[in-house]
Design a protein around this motif. Structure first.
Motif, PDB file in Angstrom:
ATOM      1  N   ARG A 333       0.822  -1.203   0.000  1.00 33.40           N
ATOM      2  CA  ARG A 333       0.000   0.000   0.000  1.00 33.40           C
ATOM      3  C   ARG A 333       0.871   1.275   0.000  1.00 33.40           C
ATOM      4  N   THR A 334       2.108   1.144  -0.438  1.00 35.96           N
ATOM      5  CA  THR A 334       2.986   2.314  -0.532  1.00 35.96           C
ATOM      6  C   THR A 334       2.455   3.257  -1.593  1.00 35.96           C
ATOM      7  N   PRO A 335       2.395   4.557  -1.319  1.00 36.90           N
ATOM      8  CA  PRO A 335       1.918   5.494  -2.351  1.00 36.90           C
ATOM      9  C   PRO A 335       2.737   5.381  -3.620  1.00 36.90           C
ATOM     10  N   GLU A 336       2.072   5.588  -4.747  1.00 40.40           N
ATOM     11  CA  GLU A 336       2.725   5.418  -6.051  1.00 40.40           C
ATOM     12  C   GLU A 336       3.935   6.333  -6.206  1.00 40.40           C
ATOM     13  N   VAL A 337       3.857   7.548  -5.612  1.00 40.26           N
ATOM     14  CA  VAL A 337       4.947   8.503  -5.756  1.00 40.26           C
ATOM     15  C   VAL A 337       6.212   7.990  -5.099  1.00 40.26           C
ATOM     16  N   ASN A 338       6.062   7.262  -3.954  1.00 37.59           N
ATOM     17  CA  ASN A 338       7.216   6.832  -3.180  1.00 37.59           C
ATOM     18  C   ASN A 338       7.684   5.437  -3.525  1.00 37.59           C
ATOM     19  N   LYS A 339       7.026   4.779  -4.428  1.00 40.04           N
ATOM     20  CA  LYS A 339       7.422   3.421  -4.775  1.00 40.04           C
ATOM     21  C   LYS A 339       8.726   3.434  -5.556  1.00 40.04           C
ATOM     22  N   PRO A 340       9.679   2.570  -5.192  1.00 38.61           N
ATOM     23  CA  PRO A 340      10.878   2.473  -6.008  1.00 38.61           C
ATOM     24  C   PRO A 340      10.560   1.799  -7.328  1.00 38.61           C
ATOM     25  N   SER A 341      11.307   2.156  -8.349  1.00 39.45           N
ATOM     26  CA  SER A 341      11.076   1.581  -9.665  1.00 39.45           C
ATOM     27  C   SER A 341      12.399   1.401 -10.375  1.00 39.45           C
ATOM     28  N   ASN A 342      12.546   0.241 -11.015  1.00 36.54           N
ATOM     29  CA  ASN A 342      13.748   0.001 -11.802  1.00 36.54           C
ATOM     30  C   ASN A 342      13.496   0.251 -13.290  1.00 36.54           C
ATOM     31  N   ALA A 356      14.271  12.790 -23.102  1.00 40.44           N
ATOM     32  CA  ALA A 356      14.073  11.554 -22.339  1.00 40.44           C
ATOM     33  C   ALA A 356      12.834  11.696 -21.477  1.00 40.44           C
ATOM     34  N   ALA A 357      12.148  10.588 -21.270  1.00 43.91           N
ATOM     35  CA  ALA A 357      10.924  10.588 -20.470  1.00 43.91           C
ATOM     36  C   ALA A 357      10.936   9.398 -19.534  1.00 43.91           C
ATOM     37  N   GLY A 358      10.309   9.549 -18.377  1.00 43.44           N
ATOM     38  CA  GLY A 358      10.244   8.452 -17.420  1.00 43.44           C
ATOM     39  C   GLY A 358       9.992   8.977 -16.023  1.00 43.44           C
ATOM     40  N   ARG A 359      10.238   8.120 -15.041  1.00 46.37           N
ATOM     41  CA  ARG A 359      10.135   8.531 -13.650  1.00 46.37           C
ATOM     42  C   ARG A 359      11.348   9.372 -13.271  1.00 46.37           C
ATOM     43  N   LEU A 360      11.192  10.192 -12.246  1.00 48.07           N
ATOM     44  CA  LEU A 360      12.225  11.168 -11.922  1.00 48.07           C
ATOM     45  C   LEU A 360      13.553  10.518 -11.572  1.00 48.07           C
ATOM     46  N   LYS A 361      13.521   9.434 -10.806  1.00 46.20           N
ATOM     47  CA  LYS A 361      14.780   8.788 -10.434  1.00 46.20           C
ATOM     48  C   LYS A 361      15.451   8.166 -11.649  1.00 46.20           C
ATOM     49  N   ALA A 362      14.652   7.633 -12.568  1.00 43.77           N
ATOM     50  CA  ALA A 362      15.226   7.093 -13.799  1.00 43.77           C
ATOM     51  C   ALA A 362      15.800   8.217 -14.655  1.00 43.77           C
ATOM     52  N   LEU A 363      15.111   9.360 -14.696  1.00 50.28           N
ATOM     53  CA  LEU A 363      15.639  10.502 -15.441  1.00 50.28           C
ATOM     54  C   LEU A 363      16.923  11.021 -14.808  1.00 50.28           C
ATOM     55  N   LYS A 364      17.012  10.976 -13.480  1.00 49.18           N
ATOM     56  CA  LYS A 364      18.226  11.415 -12.801  1.00 49.18           C
ATOM     57  C   LYS A 364      19.410  10.532 -13.184  1.00 49.18           C
ATOM     58  N   ILE A 365      19.199   9.231 -13.221  1.00 50.70           N
ATOM     59  CA  ILE A 365      20.273   8.314 -13.627  1.00 50.70           C
ATOM     60  C   ILE A 365      20.661   8.573 -15.076  1.00 50.70           C
ATOM     61  N   TRP A 366      19.679   8.762 -15.943  1.00 49.95           N
ATOM     62  CA  TRP A 366      19.950   9.029 -17.360  1.00 49.95           C
ATOM     63  C   TRP A 366      20.725  10.332 -17.521  1.00 49.95           C
ATOM     64  N   TRP A 367      20.325  11.383 -16.821  1.00 49.96           N
ATOM     65  CA  TRP A 367      20.976  12.686 -16.916  1.00 49.96           C
ATOM     66  C   TRP A 367      22.407  12.629 -16.380  1.00 49.96           C
ATOM     67  N   GLU A 396       8.009  19.180  -6.485  1.00 49.44           N
ATOM     68  CA  GLU A 396       8.937  19.357  -5.368  1.00 49.44           C
ATOM     69  C   GLU A 396      10.068  18.335  -5.423  1.00 49.44           C
ATOM     70  N   GLU A 397       9.745  17.117  -5.755  1.00 48.97           N
ATOM     71  CA  GLU A 397      10.789  16.100  -5.877  1.00 48.97           C
ATOM     72  C   GLU A 397      11.749  16.440  -7.018  1.00 48.97           C
ATOM     73  N   LYS A 399      12.581  19.432  -8.033  1.00 45.05           N
ATOM     74  CA  LYS A 399      13.464  20.521  -7.625  1.00 45.05           C
ATOM     75  C   LYS A 399      14.618  20.017  -6.776  1.00 45.05           C
ATOM     76  N   SER A 400      14.377  18.998  -5.974  1.00 48.69           N
ATOM     77  CA  SER A 400      15.453  18.449  -5.145  1.00 48.69           C
ATOM     78  C   SER A 400      16.413  17.588  -5.952  1.00 48.69           C
ATOM     79  N   LEU A 401      15.922  16.897  -6.983  1.00 47.99           N
ATOM     80  CA  LEU A 401      16.785  16.020  -7.779  1.00 47.99           C
ATOM     81  C   LEU A 401      17.531  16.786  -8.861  1.00 47.99           C
ATOM     82  N   PHE A 402      16.932  17.856  -9.394  1.00 49.88           N
ATOM     83  CA  PHE A 402      17.535  18.613 -10.507  1.00 49.88           C
ATOM     84  C   PHE A 402      17.617  20.101 -10.142  1.00 49.88           C
TER      85      PHE A 402
END
Length: 484
Positions: A333-342, A356-367, A396-397, A399-402
């Motif tokens: 029941r973890t909120p979708e925003v906080n779920k880890p994704s590979n 590039a398009a995707g989830r923010l953490k994936a975009l951070k790795i790509w960038w 908000e997420e 702004k903290s990642l990028f």
């Protein structure tokens, strides 16, 4: 105004004529020491050899796989066709495309034109199949360098020799299937039919996916001029070996870029692609394919490999008596925003414009990967001109990642169209409509003196812009300019 407009239209410069109508024609800068210094900064020295990494070089395969017989298709007809499709001003020699078309295609010179075409075809085949001495090609690869007023700054525009452009067009026309096989569909700028529209619709479709948090629109710093030429030539020999020898012959020696009205002052093009070369796009795209393959765009396969007829591994004796914990069947029941994704990011390129398009953490790795690996190939992402279009719930997420990127929730311009929210798209189209109204009013004024030329500018200029923007941005009929 209509005299200048008529002159530009009769020369076939429709876009320049329309810019003149709306007073958006950029002027030329005088070749002052400040202007020459700016131009020199746009054409850097070659990267030192110690900056090369073995990881940036593809494993070399022999060029013996190239069958030189394919270049026998470059004959008199191919050269004449390329000459007829070549337009524009003259290079340093002073002979423009109209002059070359008359020499090569006119029957006024009897058999001399055909004989010259045969000689040009023979030169083209030689450049594509043999490594020649680069010194006699110094004039062939030289260009004029025009400093346009960017307001502020300078935009260098190269005008290559028309003969080089004719030969380059015949080569890329012949090798179009090989170039597309090496670059498409990830790179959409190498002659792929509808490539611009494909890139726009692909990135918009990714953005509209519910699983996408945002998209990155990356701008590279001085992209074509900073390409690592030595690494690019090596990797092109692997990605598209048919094009390799022609590129080596035209890029092995630094080209001279002559600045008009500067008493013979020139700048050497020692790195990147040469201003005024119509093979530059194919060269650039092929050379960056290894970089695109390095970017994390597919999730790693973390599932164990199970082979048939293989016994499971035996447990150590001390673990045989342990009680195994049953698997947890509690629903997540973890909120979708906080779920880890590979899930990795998806991307598409148009020349140096990458998205590039995707989830923010994936975009951070790509960038991060692009920033770390790009400079080795001569691709330098510029954070100050890179935009992240993010959905509001992830702002908000983002702004903290990028922290060093431009972030928007409304959207921004991409390849002449717009990607983002409906309100952002409507504002973009409204601004375009205001520009078009001004352009049509200007054409209506000129039509009083030159009706046929004004109509031709509308058909071949204004209406084509509309027909591109409406489908590429999914134009809405209820989007009208503000009457105020």
């Amino acid at each position: 105004t209509h005299n200048v407009f008529s002159k530009l239209m009769l020369q076939g410069k429709v876009s320049a004529a329309l810019r003149w109508v709306t007073n958006k024609a950029g002027g030329l800068l005088e070749p002052t020491p400040e202007t020459i210094k700016l131009l020199e900064s746009k054409h850097p020295d070659p990267q030192p050899e110690e900056s090369f990494l073995v990881s940036s070089l593809l494993s070399k395969v022999g060029l013996e796989n190239v069958d030189n017989v394919i270049f026998e298709n470059i004959d008199i007809e191919a050269i004449q066709k390329a000459a007829k499709n070549t337009n524009g001003s003259a290079g340093p020699s002073g002979l423009d495309s109209d002059g070359w078309q008359r020499i090569l295609c006119s029957k006024s010179f009897k058999t001399c034109g055909a004989e010259l075409c045969e000689s040009v075809a023979l030169l083209t085949r030689k450049l594509c199949t043999e490594l020649v001495d680069p010194d006699p090609l110094a004039s062939f690869i030289s260009c004029r360098l025009i400093p346009l007023d960017k307001k502020p700054g300078v935009r260098p525009i190269g005008i290559g020799e028309v003969l080089r452009r004719i030969i380059g067009k015949s080569v890329t026309t012949l090798l179009k299937p090989e170039i597309l096989a090496a670059t498409a569909p990830l790179q959409a700028s190498t002659g792929l039919e509808g490539g611009v529209e494909a890139a726009i619709h692909a990135l918009r479709t990714m953005y509209e996916d519910d699983d996408t948090h945002g998209i990155l629109l990356v701008d590279a710093d001085n992209a074509f001029n900073r390409l690592n030429r030595r690494v690019a030539l090596h990797n092109t020999s692997v990605m598209c070996p048919e094009l390799y020898k022609y590129l080596v012959n035209t890029y092995r020696k630094a080209a001279k870029l002559y600045i008009p009205n500067s008493k013979g002052w020139f700048i050497l093009s020692q790195e990147g692609t040469t201003q005024g070369d119509n093979c530059a796009s194919a060269f650039y795209s092929c050379s960056l394919m290894p970089l695109m393959d390095k970017l994390p765009t597919e999730p790693p396969d973390i599932s164990p490999v199970v082979c048939e007829n293989t016994k499971p591994p035996q447990k150590p004796p001390e673990e045989n008596n342990k009680i195994e914990t049953p698997p947890d069947t509690t629903p997540d029941r973890t909120p979708e925003v906080n779920k880890p994704s590979n899930k990795a990011a998806k991307h598409i390129w148009f020349a140096d414009d990458s998205g590039a398009a995707g989830r923010l953490k994936a975009l951070k790795i790509w960038w991060d990967t692009l920033q770390a690996s790009g400079p080795v190939y001569g691709y330098f992402p510029k954070p100050s001109k890179t935009w992240l279009i993010v959905k509001e719930e992830y702002q908000e997420e983002a702004k903290s990642l990028f922290p060093d990127l431009n972030i928007t929730t409304e959207g921004c311009r991409y390849l002449g169209s717009f990607i983002g929210t409906e309100s952002g798209k409507n504002n973009f189209i409204q601004a375009k409509c205001v520009e078009w109204i001004e352009e049509i009013e200007g054409l209506a004024s000129i039509a009083q003196h030159e009706p046929h030329l004004a109509y031709a500018a509308f058909v071949y200029g204004s209406s084509r812009r509309w027909s591109f923007l409406m489908p590429s941005s999914r134009f809405m009929r209820d989007c009208e300019p503000d009457s105020s």
